[in-house]
Write an enzyme that holds these catalytic residues in place. Sequence first.
Site: not given
Length: 501
Positions: A195, A271, A306, A403
């Site tokens: 996906k 993750e 990330c 973040e």
Amino acid sequence: MNVTIPATKADWQAMAETLIPHLESRAFIDDAFVAAASGETFATVNPATGETLARVASCDAADAELAVSCARAAHVRGEWSRLAPGRRKQVLLKLAELMEAHQHELALLDTLDMGKPISSSLGDINGAIGCLRYTAEGIDKLYGEVAPTGEDSLALVLREPIGVVAAIVPWNFPLMMTAWKIAPALAAGNSVILKPSEKSPLSALRLASLAREAGLPRGVFQVLPGFGHTVGKALALSMQVDCLAFTGSTQVGKQLMQYAGQSNLKRVYLECGGKSPNLVFADCKDLDRVASHAAAAIFHNQGEVCIAGSRLLVENAIREVFVDKVVEAAKAMQPGDPLDPGSFMGAMVDKTQYRRVLDYIAKGREEGARLRAGGQALESPGLFIPPTIFDGVTPAMTIGREEIFGPVLSVFGFDTEEEAIAMANDSDYGLAAGLWSQDIDRIMRLSRRLHSGQVFVNNWAGPDMTVPFGGVKQSGNGRDKSLHALTEYTELKTVWMALAP
């Protein structure tokens, strides 16, 4: 398309003009490209120009159910799951060969789809190809075990494929993150449903056609474009999906774990987010080099990374001088046309992310951080934000804790090792950390004390496939890359045999 290597912006533009009218935008289910069951589509847009590239099939629960059924049937048939490891290796190496033959096309798809510079996309594609080759070569080199029993028995420990793996991948490194998930899952003999992010689905759909050409059997690899709250949720709740591999935000990762608990307790590898600290000590010999690396650690890929080194912790004895050098280094990292091979940064992926980053910049100003560079969007029809640097950031400030996923650097000061470690570990995340020093004793002490899945010493984000990639705390629990990734997509089975006297 790959006979002539594109070398200039004009070359890439010409290639794009040829490619765009022929983009594949349908889902890939059971070895065929098909429209979504609902007939619904969504637009995928070039963030550098605002141009709609294609209307892509918007899959939902019905498509997920069909794909899972096909994946399960393929697993039971055994054409792939029971194929000898050496034969699976040959197919995956063929896929890597085809990706290499079409590397410029694949790189261009990612650049057009999510706005990253073409030079960066080319590096990503090379990384994806390397991942396929490394993992394929490892398949037939992992042995089972013989347990140390007595003479009256023989106990074997075997590794078998889990079954059906759903891989949900992010938009920031579309094809490279895809390779990190599907290479070990396929190598281990699983059926995989991919996906891709709705923000960058095009390279995944092109990969599907290459996978079919490489010889992957029907139903072993399928691609379902669509949204997380529809097709992604359906895959996560499916009773027939055995493993969920995800890279993305911590918030979504938590939701996926809940879905796994509500369904069949499927294995979940995550993750997730990061707010990575990058520690710089005064004993560094070459501050210009370190400053350049510190800037690249946050501004590469527009900060949409990330493991971006978004928290720069600098010993106060050199802080003013060092921050000046980082500001200077950032001047050479300004955003430009993603199709220009000379551009270091490109466009933000979409208007949502663009506004999110600008809101964080405004919050940094409001909370009293000192703006040293950037801070305003460029005047352009595209979604461009230049490198932005805030000094004087404290752990209580929003930009120092959350973040941002954009080109915003927060600089902190410290005086002692203890202060640096406490500040570095004061985070919900633990994906990566950097440490710059010439003192080997300090390096060994602090590397062990940093709460992080990865510690980069005198570098940032070493790219080698031989080491695992992943985090701790709310950065997740799984590991990509290395041979460790192969073991995560297998089940252990004990076979205990009693021997006749």
